[in-house]
Design an enzyme around this catalytic site. Structure first.
Site, mmCIF file in Angstrom:
data_model
loop_
_atom_site.group_PDB
_atom_site.id
_atom_site.type_symbol
_atom_site.label_atom_id
_atom_site.label_comp_id
_atom_site.label_asym_id
_atom_site.label_seq_id
_atom_site.Cartn_x
_atom_site.Cartn_y
_atom_site.Cartn_z
ATOM 1 N N HIS A 1 1.045 -1.034 -0.342
ATOM 2 C CA HIS A 1 0.162 0.185 -0.223
ATOM 3 C C HIS A 1 0.376 1.073 0.089
ATOM 4 C CE1 HIS A 1 -3.028 2.481 1.136
ATOM 5 N NE2 HIS A 1 -3.172 3.253 2.079
ATOM 6 N N HIS B 1 0.819 5.913 -1.471
ATOM 7 C CA HIS B 1 0.362 6.726 -1.487
ATOM 8 C C HIS B 1 1.408 7.540 -2.391
ATOM 9 C CE1 HIS B 1 -3.034 6.719 1.693
ATOM 10 N NE2 HIS B 1 -1.890 6.283 2.082
ATOM 11 N N ASP C 1 1.277 -5.026 -21.508
ATOM 12 C CA ASP C 1 1.805 -5.627 -20.982
ATOM 13 C C ASP C 1 1.506 -6.999 -19.847
ATOM 14 O OD1 ASP C 1 3.333 -6.147 -23.076
ATOM 15 O OD2 ASP C 1 4.465 -3.945 -22.725
ATOM 16 N N HIS D 1 -8.789 7.747 -1.435
ATOM 17 C CA HIS D 1 -8.170 7.484 -0.408
ATOM 18 C C HIS D 1 -6.290 7.116 -1.762
ATOM 19 C CE1 HIS D 1 -6.500 3.987 2.386
ATOM 20 N NE2 HIS D 1 -5.080 5.012 2.014
ATOM 21 N N TYR E 1 8.390 -13.812 -24.219
ATOM 22 C CA TYR E 1 8.569 -12.794 -23.773
ATOM 23 C C TYR E 1 9.691 -13.495 -22.621
ATOM 24 C CZ TYR E 1 10.079 -8.414 -21.096
ATOM 25 O OH TYR E 1 10.496 -7.435 -20.736
#
Length: 236
Positions: free
Chosen positions: A96, A98, A121, A172, A230
């Site tokens: 998490h 910001h 991708d 948020h 890839y």
């Protein structure tokens, strides 16, 4: 303490990557690492600067959000992580942040459109933005409800947490996850870059069209499809 050493070290290593990648300022953000057999996870302690962290300071918490081991208070987002782990058995780590651009899209309450092959991708879907939480949820167990805010968004959009490993929480900020800490941190960094690219795309051309399906499918499948080509083949 040795019983949890592996997830403490993994959570610490993941947290150390966030400032290096420019995904956090000060004490913003957190990384956790889970052991689904033990039904516990290690998470960053609340409000401790990254440069002061050590593996032993990672706090051990169970999937109900209760502290099992550690001297410090766990991240204020702990119960969100607990809800996700409890309902997502193949989710091994959560990040998490910001980070600036992803958070801006979350504050704008917008999904991040799939405008190009860099986005394709990693996923064929727009990055979803969960609807803002209602007052009843805010006044209840806020962090616990944030976990359900994420799960409900995925359910409403008919997406699996295994299909898309990143999301915005409206008003948020972003969350990302993966089977490992390295993959979860990678997804958090990719999410921020996709958010930045989409913002710039709309600045250059406000009428930009989403990537056409054929090109989207091609780019996703060459990395993730059954016949992907890839990268390098590696011996098992």
């Amino acid at each position: 303490m040795n019983k949890y050493r592996h997830i403490r070290q993994a959570a610490y290593d993941g947290n150390m990557q966030l400032p290096e990648l420019g995904l956090v300022l000060f004490t913003f953000g957190n990384v956790s690492a889970a052991d689904h057999e033990l039904r516990v996870f290690a998470i960053k302690p609340s409000g401790v600067p990254y440069e002061e962290l050590s593996p032993d300071e990672m706090v051990i918490v169970d999937f109900d959000g209760e502290k099992i081991e550690g001297d410090l208070r766990p991240s204020s987002d702990t119960k969100t992580h607990a809800v996700l782990y409890k309902h997502c058995p193949e989710m091994g780590a959560i990040v998490h942040t910001h980070s600036t651009y992803a958070t801006a899209w979350a504050q704008a309450l917008r999904d991040i459109p799939n405008y190009g092959t860099t986005h394709a991708d990693h996923t064929i879907y727009d990055i979803p933005c969960a609807s803002p939480m209602n007052d009843e949820m805010i006044e209840g167990e806020y962090e616990h409800e944030t976990g359900f805010q994420i799960l409900n968004c995925l359910k409403d959009k008919k997406l699996s947490y295994k299909e898309i490993e990143m999301i915005l929480v409206g008003n948020h900020a972003p969350f990302a996850w993966g089977k490992t800490v390295d993959k979860a941190v990678y997804n958090a960094a990719v999410l921020e870059e996709l958010a930045r690219m989409a913002f710039l795309t709309e600045q250059i051309n406000p009428e930009a069209a989403r990537l056409k399906q054929s090109l989207m499918k091609k780019h996703y499948e060459r990395k993730h499809g059954e016949g992907n080509y890839y990268g390098q083949e590696r011996e098992s």
